[in-house]
Design a protein around this motif. Structure first.
Motif, PDB file in Angstrom:
ATOM      1  N   LYS A 161     127.115  15.823  52.781  1.00  0.00           N
ATOM      2  CA  LYS A 161     127.844  14.808  53.556  1.00  0.00           C
ATOM      3  C   LYS A 161     129.345  15.010  53.450  1.00  0.00           C
ATOM      4  CE  LYS A 161     125.225  11.317  51.906  1.00  0.00           C
ATOM      5  NZ  LYS A 161     124.828   9.929  51.636  1.00  0.00           N
ATOM      6  N   ILE A 162     129.827  15.300  52.236  1.00  0.00           N
ATOM      7  CA  ILE A 162     131.264  15.510  52.023  1.00  0.00           C
ATOM      8  C   ILE A 162     131.746  16.740  52.792  1.00  0.00           C
ATOM      9  CG2 ILE A 162     133.003  16.133  50.293  1.00  0.00           C
ATOM     10  CD1 ILE A 162     131.324  14.405  48.292  1.00  0.00           C
ATOM     11  N   LEU A 163     131.012  17.841  52.692  1.00  0.00           N
ATOM     12  CA  LEU A 163     131.414  19.067  53.388  1.00  0.00           C
ATOM     13  C   LEU A 163     131.383  18.893  54.902  1.00  0.00           C
ATOM     14  CD1 LEU A 163     129.664  21.668  51.076  1.00  0.00           C
ATOM     15  CD2 LEU A 163     132.146  21.329  51.355  1.00  0.00           C
ATOM     16  N   GLU A 164     130.400  18.143  55.404  1.00  0.00           N
ATOM     17  CA  GLU A 164     130.346  17.878  56.835  1.00  0.00           C
ATOM     18  C   GLU A 164     131.582  17.088  57.273  1.00  0.00           C
ATOM     19  OE1 GLU A 164     126.984  16.383  59.893  1.00  0.00           O
ATOM     20  OE2 GLU A 164     127.600  14.877  58.419  1.00  0.00           O
ATOM     21  N   GLN A 165     131.981  16.104  56.486  1.00  0.00           N
ATOM     22  CA  GLN A 165     133.162  15.318  56.833  1.00  0.00           C
ATOM     23  C   GLN A 165     134.420  16.183  56.858  1.00  0.00           C
ATOM     24  OE1 GLN A 165     133.473  12.152  58.027  1.00  0.00           O
ATOM     25  NE2 GLN A 165     131.273  12.471  58.189  1.00  0.00           N
ATOM     26  N   TYR A 166     134.557  17.083  55.889  1.00  0.00           N
ATOM     27  CA  TYR A 166     135.702  17.998  55.886  1.00  0.00           C
ATOM     28  C   TYR A 166     135.676  18.878  57.138  1.00  0.00           C
ATOM     29  CZ  TYR A 166     137.210  16.986  51.082  1.00  0.00           C
ATOM     30  OH  TYR A 166     137.692  16.389  49.948  1.00  0.00           O
ATOM     31  N   ALA A 167     134.512  19.402  57.484  1.00  0.00           N
ATOM     32  CA  ALA A 167     134.397  20.262  58.663  1.00  0.00           C
ATOM     33  C   ALA A 167     134.822  19.511  59.923  1.00  0.00           C
ATOM     34  CB  ALA A 167     132.964  20.780  58.799  1.00  0.00           C
ATOM     35  N   ILE A 168     134.408  18.255  60.042  1.00  0.00           N
ATOM     36  CA  ILE A 168     134.755  17.449  61.211  1.00  0.00           C
ATOM     37  C   ILE A 168     136.243  17.105  61.206  1.00  0.00           C
ATOM     38  CG2 ILE A 168     134.413  15.194  62.319  1.00  0.00           C
ATOM     39  CD1 ILE A 168     131.447  15.414  61.300  1.00  0.00           C
ATOM     40  N   MET A 169     136.739  16.594  60.080  1.00  0.00           N
ATOM     41  CA  MET A 169     138.138  16.163  59.994  1.00  0.00           C
ATOM     42  C   MET A 169     139.109  17.321  60.218  1.00  0.00           C
ATOM     43  SD  MET A 169     138.300  13.315  56.909  1.00  0.00           S
ATOM     44  CE  MET A 169     138.367  14.620  55.705  1.00  0.00           C
ATOM     45  N   ASP A 170     138.777  18.486  59.679  1.00  0.00           N
ATOM     46  CA  ASP A 170     139.691  19.623  59.774  1.00  0.00           C
ATOM     47  C   ASP A 170     139.392  20.543  60.954  1.00  0.00           C
ATOM     48  OD1 ASP A 170     140.948  18.590  57.564  1.00  0.00           O
ATOM     49  OD2 ASP A 170     140.052  19.998  56.146  1.00  0.00           O
ATOM     50  N   GLY A 171     138.400  20.190  61.761  1.00  0.00           N
ATOM     51  CA  GLY A 171     138.097  20.963  62.958  1.00  0.00           C
ATOM     52  C   GLY A 171     137.661  22.394  62.676  1.00  0.00           C
ATOM     53  N   ILE A 172     136.883  22.569  61.618  1.00  0.00           N
ATOM     54  CA  ILE A 172     136.411  23.913  61.271  1.00  0.00           C
ATOM     55  C   ILE A 172     135.368  24.355  62.293  1.00  0.00           C
ATOM     56  CG2 ILE A 172     135.203  25.290  59.531  1.00  0.00           C
ATOM     57  CD1 ILE A 172     136.424  23.422  57.414  1.00  0.00           C
ATOM     58  N   PHE A 173     135.569  25.541  62.830  1.00  0.00           N
ATOM     59  CA  PHE A 173     134.632  26.083  63.812  1.00  0.00           C
ATOM     60  C   PHE A 173     133.391  26.570  63.087  1.00  0.00           C
ATOM     61  CE2 PHE A 173     133.064  29.048  67.034  1.00  0.00           C
ATOM     62  CZ  PHE A 173     133.153  28.239  68.155  1.00  0.00           C
ATOM     63  N   PRO A 174     132.201  26.218  63.560  1.00  0.00           N
ATOM     64  CA  PRO A 174     130.977  26.634  62.871  1.00  0.00           C
ATOM     65  C   PRO A 174     130.765  28.151  62.921  1.00  0.00           C
ATOM     66  CG  PRO A 174     130.454  25.398  64.867  1.00  0.00           C
ATOM     67  CD  PRO A 174     131.927  25.390  64.726  1.00  0.00           C
ATOM     68  N   THR A 175     130.057  28.638  61.919  1.00  0.00           N
ATOM     69  CA  THR A 175     129.661  30.040  61.872  1.00  0.00           C
ATOM     70  C   THR A 175     128.751  30.356  63.057  1.00  0.00           C
ATOM     71  OG1 THR A 175     129.766  29.934  59.464  1.00  0.00           O
ATOM     72  CG2 THR A 175     128.526  31.776  60.415  1.00  0.00           C
ATOM     73  N   ALA A 176     127.876  29.421  63.373  1.00  0.00           N
ATOM     74  CA  ALA A 176     126.965  29.540  64.515  1.00  0.00           C
ATOM     75  C   ALA A 176     126.615  28.130  64.972  1.00  0.00           C
ATOM     76  CB  ALA A 176     125.701  30.303  64.114  1.00  0.00           C
ATOM     77  N   PHE A 177     126.190  28.018  66.206  1.00  0.00           N
ATOM     78  CA  PHE A 177     125.767  26.714  66.726  1.00  0.00           C
ATOM     79  C   PHE A 177     124.775  26.945  67.849  1.00  0.00           C
ATOM     80  CE2 PHE A 177     129.623  28.019  68.859  1.00  0.00           C
ATOM     81  CZ  PHE A 177     129.335  27.849  70.193  1.00  0.00           C
ATOM     82  N   GLY A 178     124.060  25.899  68.183  1.00  0.00           N
ATOM     83  CA  GLY A 178     123.106  26.006  69.271  1.00  0.00           C
ATOM     84  C   GLY A 178     122.316  24.732  69.445  1.00  0.00           C
ATOM     85  N   ARG A 179     121.366  24.799  70.357  1.00  0.00           N
ATOM     86  CA  ARG A 179     120.500  23.660  70.675  1.00  0.00           C
ATOM     87  C   ARG A 179     119.056  24.050  70.456  1.00  0.00           C
ATOM     88  NH1 ARG A 179     121.824  19.987  75.460  1.00  0.00           N
ATOM     89  NH2 ARG A 179     124.003  19.600  75.075  1.00  0.00           N
ATOM     90  N   THR A 180     118.253  23.068  70.121  1.00  0.00           N
ATOM     91  CA  THR A 180     116.822  23.333  70.040  1.00  0.00           C
ATOM     92  C   THR A 180     116.285  23.567  71.451  1.00  0.00           C
ATOM     93  OG1 THR A 180     116.367  20.950  70.057  1.00  0.00           O
ATOM     94  CG2 THR A 180     116.472  22.037  67.903  1.00  0.00           C
TER      95      THR A 180
END
Length: 134
Positions: free
Chosen positions: A73-92
């Protein structure tokens, strides 16, 4: 990192599995947006944050399920707050499946966007998973 089990699924996620260098995600819903972040690595049997996450004050001294859930949860909040681009992303896909393949060993954060269907909003807690050496 223990594989997710009871308490990790529900909401959007039905289950997940790790095979070789891939993460297989099985969702109750098609079109679920998932972000994957590589947050760290394992050094001398200890998890260490690296890359964009290296300077965040998150400890892996305790690797119990509650501690890992809190760290996710903490790492997700940092990723959102700091606008970190994901390593990968997609949809089911239409069957509710998303596969992230060809991952290098390390510690990964799975983050799920909420899904709204009618008047209901479905959420899922973020999850930490490890891709280990083959």
């Amino acid at each position: 990192i223990p594989l997710p089990g009871s308490g990790w699924t529900g909401g959007i996620l039905e289950s997940l599995s790790i095979e070789s260098q891939s993460i297989y995600i099985y969702s109750y819903y098609s079109g679920a947006n998932i972000n994957l972040y590589r947050v760290g690595s394992k050094e001398d049997d200890e998890y260490v944050l690296d890359g964009d996450f290296a300077d965040y004050p998150v400890s892996f001294e305790e690797i119990s399920r509650p501690a890992l859930m809190e760290n996710a949860k903490i790492l997700e909040q940092y990723a959102i707050m700091d606008g970190i681009f994901p390593t990968a992303f997609g949809r089911t896909d239409e069957n509710g499946v998303k596969v992230f393949e060809g991952l290098i060993p390390g510690l990964y954060l799975l983050s799920f966007n909420d899904i709204e269907i009618g008047d209901e909003v479905y959420t899922n807690l973020p999850i930490l998973v490890e891709i280990s050496e083959e």
